[in-house]
Design a protein around this motif. Structure first.
Motif, PDB file in Angstrom:
ATOM      1  N   GLU A 133       0.829  -1.204   0.000  1.00  0.00           N
ATOM      2  CA  GLU A 133       0.000   0.000   0.000  1.00  0.00           C
ATOM      3  C   GLU A 133       0.864   1.254   0.000  1.00  0.00           C
ATOM      4  OE1 GLU A 133      -2.767  -0.322   3.264  1.00  0.00           O
ATOM      5  OE2 GLU A 133      -3.960  -1.756   2.096  1.00  0.00           O
ATOM      6  N   ARG A 134       1.892   1.244   0.831  1.00  0.00           N
ATOM      7  CA  ARG A 134       2.744   2.424   0.957  1.00  0.00           C
ATOM      8  C   ARG A 134       3.370   2.791  -0.384  1.00  0.00           C
ATOM      9  NH1 ARG A 134       6.889   1.178   5.005  1.00  0.00           N
ATOM     10  NH2 ARG A 134       5.051   0.595   6.198  1.00  0.00           N
ATOM     11  N   TYR A 135       3.688   1.792  -1.208  1.00  0.00           N
ATOM     12  CA  TYR A 135       4.363   2.097  -2.471  1.00  0.00           C
ATOM     13  C   TYR A 135       3.450   1.947  -3.685  1.00  0.00           C
ATOM     14  CZ  TYR A 135       8.208   2.319   0.659  1.00  0.00           C
ATOM     15  OH  TYR A 135       9.012   2.685   1.708  1.00  0.00           O
ATOM     16  N   GLY A 136       2.150   1.957  -3.417  1.00  0.00           N
ATOM     17  CA  GLY A 136       1.185   2.020  -4.514  1.00  0.00           C
ATOM     18  C   GLY A 136       1.051   0.739  -5.332  1.00  0.00           C
ATOM     19  N   LEU A 137       1.348  -0.409  -4.724  1.00  0.00           N
ATOM     20  CA  LEU A 137       1.228  -1.657  -5.477  1.00  0.00           C
ATOM     21  C   LEU A 137       0.111  -2.547  -4.935  1.00  0.00           C
ATOM     22  CD1 LEU A 137       4.987  -2.650  -5.962  1.00  0.00           C
ATOM     23  CD2 LEU A 137       3.430  -1.753  -7.685  1.00  0.00           C
ATOM     24  N   ALA A 138      -0.672  -2.008  -3.994  1.00  0.00           N
ATOM     25  CA  ALA A 138      -1.669  -2.844  -3.306  1.00  0.00           C
ATOM     26  C   ALA A 138      -2.627  -3.524  -4.288  1.00  0.00           C
ATOM     27  CB  ALA A 138      -2.446  -2.001  -2.302  1.00  0.00           C
ATOM     28  N   GLU A 139      -3.043  -2.797  -5.332  1.00  0.00           N
ATOM     29  CA  GLU A 139      -4.013  -3.371  -6.262  1.00  0.00           C
ATOM     30  C   GLU A 139      -3.400  -4.497  -7.106  1.00  0.00           C
ATOM     31  OE1 GLU A 139      -4.846  -0.618  -9.640  1.00  0.00           O
ATOM     32  OE2 GLU A 139      -3.597   0.748  -8.465  1.00  0.00           O
ATOM     33  N   HIS A 140      -2.069  -4.598  -7.107  1.00  0.00           N
ATOM     34  CA  HIS A 140      -1.414  -5.638  -7.898  1.00  0.00           C
ATOM     35  C   HIS A 140      -1.010  -6.853  -7.062  1.00  0.00           C
ATOM     36  CE1 HIS A 140      -1.295  -2.895 -11.244  1.00  0.00           C
ATOM     37  NE2 HIS A 140      -0.687  -1.987 -10.487  1.00  0.00           N
ATOM     38  N   ALA A 141      -1.411  -6.850  -5.778  1.00  0.00           N
ATOM     39  CA  ALA A 141      -0.926  -7.876  -4.844  1.00  0.00           C
ATOM     40  C   ALA A 141      -0.980  -9.295  -5.415  1.00  0.00           C
ATOM     41  CB  ALA A 141      -1.708  -7.799  -3.540  1.00  0.00           C
ATOM     42  N   ASP A 142      -2.091  -9.646  -6.069  1.00  0.00           N
ATOM     43  CA  ASP A 142      -2.234 -11.019  -6.554  1.00  0.00           C
ATOM     44  C   ASP A 142      -1.890 -11.176  -8.024  1.00  0.00           C
ATOM     45  OD1 ASP A 142      -2.961 -12.440  -4.223  1.00  0.00           O
ATOM     46  OD2 ASP A 142      -4.907 -11.430  -4.268  1.00  0.00           O
ATOM     47  N   HIS A 143      -1.363 -10.113  -8.637  1.00  0.00           N
ATOM     48  CA  HIS A 143      -0.992 -10.214 -10.052  1.00  0.00           C
ATOM     49  C   HIS A 143       0.346 -10.906 -10.209  1.00  0.00           C
ATOM     50  CE1 HIS A 143      -3.637  -6.519 -11.270  1.00  0.00           C
ATOM     51  NE2 HIS A 143      -4.328  -7.509 -10.731  1.00  0.00           N
ATOM     52  N   PRO A 144       0.543 -11.559 -11.359  1.00  0.00           N
ATOM     53  CA  PRO A 144       1.863 -12.127 -11.639  1.00  0.00           C
ATOM     54  C   PRO A 144       2.877 -10.991 -11.775  1.00  0.00           C
ATOM     55  CG  PRO A 144       0.231 -12.838 -13.260  1.00  0.00           C
ATOM     56  CD  PRO A 144      -0.421 -11.798 -12.443  1.00  0.00           C
ATOM     57  N   ALA A 145       4.074 -11.201 -11.252  1.00  0.00           N
ATOM     58  CA  ALA A 145       5.089 -10.146 -11.275  1.00  0.00           C
ATOM     59  C   ALA A 145       5.382  -9.699 -12.704  1.00  0.00           C
ATOM     60  CB  ALA A 145       6.358 -10.633 -10.590  1.00  0.00           C
ATOM     61  N   HIS A 146       5.268 -10.626 -13.685  1.00  0.00           N
ATOM     62  CA  HIS A 146       5.645 -10.242 -15.041  1.00  0.00           C
ATOM     63  C   HIS A 146       4.592  -9.386 -15.734  1.00  0.00           C
ATOM     64  CE1 HIS A 146       3.529 -14.090 -15.763  1.00  0.00           C
ATOM     65  NE2 HIS A 146       3.154 -13.521 -16.882  1.00  0.00           N
ATOM     66  N   HIS A 147       3.446  -9.136 -15.063  1.00  0.00           N
ATOM     67  CA  HIS A 147       2.469  -8.215 -15.646  1.00  0.00           C
ATOM     68  C   HIS A 147       2.771  -6.769 -15.281  1.00  0.00           C
ATOM     69  CE1 HIS A 147      -1.027 -11.210 -16.545  1.00  0.00           C
ATOM     70  NE2 HIS A 147       0.116 -11.530 -17.121  1.00  0.00           N
ATOM     71  N   LEU A 148       3.702  -6.543 -14.350  1.00  0.00           N
ATOM     72  CA  LEU A 148       4.033  -5.177 -13.941  1.00  0.00           C
ATOM     73  C   LEU A 148       4.933  -4.517 -14.977  1.00  0.00           C
ATOM     74  CD1 LEU A 148       4.975  -5.700 -10.162  1.00  0.00           C
ATOM     75  CD2 LEU A 148       2.741  -5.120 -11.117  1.00  0.00           C
ATOM     76  N   SER A 149       4.900  -3.173 -14.991  1.00  0.00           N
ATOM     77  CA  SER A 149       5.834  -2.452 -15.855  1.00  0.00           C
ATOM     78  C   SER A 149       7.212  -2.468 -15.191  1.00  0.00           C
ATOM     79  CB  SER A 149       5.365  -1.016 -16.025  1.00  0.00           C
ATOM     80  OG  SER A 149       5.584  -0.304 -14.818  1.00  0.00           O
ATOM     81  N   GLY A 150       8.236  -2.068 -15.941  1.00  0.00           N
ATOM     82  CA  GLY A 150       9.595  -2.063 -15.402  1.00  0.00           C
ATOM     83  C   GLY A 150       9.696  -1.257 -14.114  1.00  0.00           C
ATOM     84  N   GLY A 151       9.067  -0.086 -14.117  1.00  0.00           N
ATOM     85  CA  GLY A 151       9.126   0.779 -12.939  1.00  0.00           C
ATOM     86  C   GLY A 151       8.427   0.149 -11.744  1.00  0.00           C
ATOM     87  N   GLN A 152       7.261  -0.476 -12.009  1.00  0.00           N
ATOM     88  CA  GLN A 152       6.544  -1.141 -10.921  1.00  0.00           C
ATOM     89  C   GLN A 152       7.333  -2.320 -10.376  1.00  0.00           C
ATOM     90  OE1 GLN A 152       2.978  -1.853 -13.174  1.00  0.00           O
ATOM     91  NE2 GLN A 152       1.818  -0.355 -11.995  1.00  0.00           N
ATOM     92  N   LYS A 153       8.033  -3.026 -11.284  1.00  0.00           N
ATOM     93  CA  LYS A 153       8.866  -4.152 -10.828  1.00  0.00           C
ATOM     94  C   LYS A 153       9.957  -3.658  -9.882  1.00  0.00           C
ATOM     95  CE  LYS A 153       8.491  -7.099 -14.880  1.00  0.00           C
ATOM     96  NZ  LYS A 153       9.222  -7.569 -16.035  1.00  0.00           N
ATOM     97  N   GLN A 154      10.563  -2.508 -10.224  1.00  0.00           N
ATOM     98  CA  GLN A 154      11.616  -1.989  -9.352  1.00  0.00           C
ATOM     99  C   GLN A 154      11.017  -1.601  -8.000  1.00  0.00           C
ATOM    100  OE1 GLN A 154      14.513  -2.370  -8.482  1.00  0.00           O
ATOM    101  NE2 GLN A 154      15.756  -1.249  -9.931  1.00  0.00           N
ATOM    102  N   LEU A 155       9.804  -1.038  -8.003  1.00  0.00           N
ATOM    103  CA  LEU A 155       9.146  -0.703  -6.735  1.00  0.00           C
ATOM    104  C   LEU A 155       8.864  -1.975  -5.932  1.00  0.00           C
ATOM    105  CD1 LEU A 155       6.548   2.077  -7.597  1.00  0.00           C
ATOM    106  CD2 LEU A 155       8.591   2.295  -6.182  1.00  0.00           C
ATOM    107  N   LEU A 156       8.460  -3.038  -6.644  1.00  0.00           N
ATOM    108  CA  LEU A 156       8.210  -4.309  -5.962  1.00  0.00           C
ATOM    109  C   LEU A 156       9.502  -4.839  -5.328  1.00  0.00           C
ATOM    110  CD1 LEU A 156       6.772  -6.919  -5.182  1.00  0.00           C
ATOM    111  CD2 LEU A 156       7.036  -7.712  -7.533  1.00  0.00           C
TER     112      LEU A 156
END
Lengths: 201, 224
Positions: B118-141
């Motif tokens: 939640e703090r880093y804005g990824l809460a809505e992606h919690a159950d998504h596969p990591a490879h669906h994230l963009s490069g920037g979101q992956k770095q945040l993860l």
């Protein structure tokens, strides 16, 4: 690719709440039952049951179709061959059998988090400890495999693009060498990251 | 606190670091240098991923040769390529992987994972596969998976190199808000503007060690 890792659809259905072990055992029982069912009518009933299970899970039509879609040509070919070597009712039942088994397996992946599957496998693999194997490592190995599929697929796409840009798209060696080198490099980086995240500590 | 004493690192035939001595106590330390200057190796020394061929590195007063495991628990490391760092298939699972040795109850693990995402804005992606994230979101993860363990020191090896401007800024913002000591190896010079200290590495040695303006000025002149 998506069938492997992108499958889980979050939800609160009874199927989602069932423990992973129960679902896997259920899958084994159902697939055995499918094999034993002979008359097409019985298989038609099974098809209705599977459809009902999908309805209960609430994963949606798109997710359901995505499970069966990859085998559609195979199913068609199987049906054709069976039609020639057996008869219509045989062809219908054997094709239905395969498709339903795949649909059921897909339903398990759609409603179970990878972490829960891994935790269950870890418990099943616990006896491996006596053979000197660490069950945690075995299940981690499976997770890493799942994670690496999309990474290597992306690498392959990038290599293919680079080949096309240089106009050497027909050379298998020009494709395989950078892919293998890239995969090995990824393995190195992954090992380093696992060490940094305290795997061996 | 990080202390390097006359550190030499030899990888195969090549001497990557040739006598590095430094004591890092500042909250924000940047490291710049040309490709192949040895700065990535310098970063890897700080959590014991690379051990000195001679000389010594101590973190929290512990030698990295003997206490690498202890040190790694206190030193988080962020790599350039998040794809190598994300080891679990889905977002929440990867953050949870960091916590597995804590022996926390399942609900507590889930709560911490959720809070961090939640703090880093990824809460809505919690159950998504990591490879669906963009490069920037992956770095945040990858960053979430490091920060969920609340390390005392964070080492980053070119964290913004693969990111677009917006995600670089987001990572820079996160970096500014972190209470812990941060050591960043980077080519992203604006990132270092408000740092406390910047080291310039060249051919395995520290050739400048000063405030950002002075050190970056030196680096620019060197690269001209």
């Amino acid at each position: 690719m998506k069938g492997l890792t992108g499958a889980y659809v979050p939800g609160g259905s009874p199927l989602h709440r069932l423990p992973a072990g129960v679902k896997l055992a259920g899958l084994a029982v159902c697939c055995t039952a499918l094999l034993l069912l002979r008359p097409p009518a019985a298989l038609a009933v099974a098809a209705v049951v599977v459809a009902a299970l999908y309805a209960v899970s609430g994963v949606g039509v798109t997710a359901a179709w995505a499970q069966v879609r990859p085998v559609r040509w195979f199913a068609l070919a199987l049906f054709g061959v069976q039609l020639v070597v057996a008869d219509l009712s045989g062809a219908v039942s054997s094709t239905l059998r395969v498709v339903l088994a795949i649909a059921l397996a897909g339903l398990v992946t759609l409603t179970t988090r990878t972490a829960d599957l891994m935790a269950f496998l870890e418990r099943c693999l616990a006896p491996a400890r006596f053979a000197g194997l660490d069950p945690y490592r075995l299940s981690l190995l499976l997770s890493l495999t799942l994670r690496s599929v999309p990474v290597v697929a992306e690498l392959a796409t990038r290599v293919r693009e680079a080949q096309r840009a240089r106009g050497v798209e027909r050379s298998p060696r020009a494709f395989a060498v950078p892919l293998v080198v890239g995969a090995l490099r990824h393995a190195d980086a992954l090992g380093e990251a696992l060490a940094a995240r305290g795997l061996d500590d | 606190m990080i202390r390097l004493t006359d550190v030499h690192v030899r990888l195969g035939q090549r001497e990557v670091l040739r006598g590095v001595t430094a004591t890092l106590t500042e909250r924000r330390v940047g490291v710049v240098g040309a490709n192949g200057s040895g700065k990535s190796t310098l970063a890897r020394l700080l959590n014991g991923l690379v051990l000195p061929s001679s000389g010594g590195v101590t973190v929290f007063g512990l030698d990295t040769r003997r206490h690498a495991a202890r040190i790694r628990r206190g030193v988080g490391f962020l790599f350039t390529d998040p794809d190598a760092q994300i080891v679990m298939p889905t977002v929440a699972e990867d953050v949870a992987f960091s916590l597995r040795r804590k022996g926390l109850p399942r609900e507590e693990t889930e709560r911490r994972v959720r809070e961090t995402l939640e703090r880093y804005g990824l809460a809505e992606h919690a159950d998504h596969p990591a490879h669906h994230l963009s490069g920037g979101q992956k770095q945040l993860l990858a960053l979430c998976s490091v920060l969920v363990l609340e390390p005392e020191i964070l080492v980053m090896d070119e964290p913004t190199t693969l990111l677009d401007l917006r995600h670089s800024r987001q990572v820079a913002g996160v970096l500014r808000s972190l209470p812990q000591q941060v050591v960043v190896v980077t080519h992203d010079l604006p990132l270092l503007e408000d740092f406390d200290r910047v080291l310039v590495v060249d051919q395995g040695r520290i050739v400048a060690d000063a405030d950002p303006a002075t050190a970056i000025g030196h680096y620019r002149k060197m690269m001209a």
